[in-house]
Design a protein around this motif. Sequence first.
Motif, PDB file in Angstrom:
ATOM      1  N   ASP A 137      21.638 -41.792 -18.873  1.00 35.78           N
ATOM      2  CA  ASP A 137      21.265 -40.433 -18.483  1.00 35.78           C
ATOM      3  C   ASP A 137      21.699 -40.144 -17.050  1.00 35.78           C
ATOM      4  N   HIS A 141      24.843 -37.497 -15.571  1.00 33.18           N
ATOM      5  CA  HIS A 141      24.654 -36.437 -14.569  1.00 33.18           C
ATOM      6  C   HIS A 141      25.671 -36.574 -13.440  1.00 33.18           C
ATOM      7  N   ASP A 145      28.521 -33.724 -12.339  1.00 35.18           N
ATOM      8  CA  ASP A 145      28.723 -33.196 -10.995  1.00 35.18           C
ATOM      9  C   ASP A 145      30.199 -33.185 -10.608  1.00 35.18           C
ATOM     10  N   ILE A 225      19.971 -35.995 -22.094  1.00 38.43           N
ATOM     11  CA  ILE A 225      21.163 -35.487 -21.389  1.00 38.43           C
ATOM     12  C   ILE A 225      21.303 -33.972 -21.471  1.00 38.43           C
ATOM     13  N   HIS A 228      19.826 -31.504 -18.687  1.00 38.73           N
ATOM     14  CA  HIS A 228      20.305 -31.311 -17.316  1.00 38.73           C
ATOM     15  C   HIS A 228      21.827 -31.252 -17.224  1.00 38.73           C
ATOM     16  N   VAL A 229      22.545 -31.475 -18.318  1.00 37.95           N
ATOM     17  CA  VAL A 229      24.001 -31.375 -18.338  1.00 37.95           C
ATOM     18  C   VAL A 229      24.403 -30.249 -19.281  1.00 37.95           C
ATOM     19  N   ALA A 323      17.388 -38.202 -14.882  1.00 39.31           N
ATOM     20  CA  ALA A 323      18.223 -37.572 -13.855  1.00 39.31           C
ATOM     21  C   ALA A 323      17.571 -36.351 -13.227  1.00 39.31           C
ATOM     22  N   GLN A 324      16.533 -35.802 -13.864  1.00 39.39           N
ATOM     23  CA  GLN A 324      15.781 -34.701 -13.268  1.00 39.39           C
ATOM     24  C   GLN A 324      14.707 -35.208 -12.312  1.00 39.39           C
ATOM     25  N   PRO A 328      20.353 -39.641  -9.129  1.00 40.03           N
ATOM     26  CA  PRO A 328      21.082 -40.516 -10.059  1.00 40.03           C
ATOM     27  C   PRO A 328      21.855 -41.647  -9.392  1.00 40.03           C
TER      28      PRO A 328
END
Length: 350
Positions: A137, A141, A145, A225, A228-229, A323-324, A328
């Motif tokens: 996860d 992220h 990015d 995933i 947030h993605v 990842a939230q 990360p």
Amino acid sequence: MRLAVYGASGYQAKLVLAELSHRSLDVVLVGRDAERLRQAATTVGLADHERRTAGIDDHGALVAAFSGCDAVVNCAGPFVDTGGAVVRAAIDAGCHYVDTAGGQRHLKTVFDTFAGEAERAGVTVVPATNDGCLPVDLIAHVIADRVLSIAGITTSHVIVGGGGPSRGSLRSALRTADALTTGGLTYDHGEWHTGLAARHTSVILPGTSEPTAMARFPLAEVVTIPRHVPVDHVESLVEATLSARLGTPLSAELIDTLPEGPTEQARLGQRFTCVVDATSADGRTTRGLVQGTDTYGTTAVIAVEAARRLAANGAKPGVLAPAQAFDPADFLDFLTAYGVRWSIDADHQP
């Protein structure tokens, strides 16, 4: 800082307790059986730490057991049966929550059921802080990015050695046998679906030139995933031979006769590889790679560190993907001290 461990007498829990002991953190051992808690505490060098008994079906006792703690690490599976009760008790006790679960059904239930309650209580809930979901996860992220538009993500898991699953893992497999045989959830165009065929049936692993056969498998990152993605499609795969073994679960009676879990020597001889292939809208692939040893030991490190970070630093209240809740790259870098290696190949040729 005070951390509670629920299901503290189990195989994975004792590894979590050992990690907490190594870090000299204050621990409360919680479970249904006082004698088993005493034995577990003695085994891992925590005999002088507090022990509290609470059954999974006694909400008041669970809340009382978690009272005064900053975070709860739940190791009591099968999580599809027990996880919700522990999450609710942690929220009502005002404790942050993490667990070592890996099943999609439990994760989706936690997100769908407890997000509002946790947010109103100012509590952060982060399920699936384990060796597979959390690093995968996080690295997804990091890739997001760097890549402007991701059309699809495929995660692939391969485990070599290790002495076989623990009794707890086998019981969880038995309880979720239907998802194991059907492949579980796939995320596609904004929704989670069952019954979708895998887009990929093989992967070329690092250091190999020939494809390895893979099969769709219900792994937790499919649930986390997409939260947030921005992505159209997420599917999870494991090596086909492993999928076949786990897709034919053992009977409860046979599981009860097996060792509690693999020996330390077997665990240290294990190697795991997690591959995250993110395909952009123009067809280019960026590959994230996580490799390490000892899945159960790595899970213990991850769960303890996740709980410690929540207790020390907090995070946005609610139910969150790893990842939230955590930075990360920083968390991935932390794991390198425990033999976990991670990298990203922006020009990967599938």
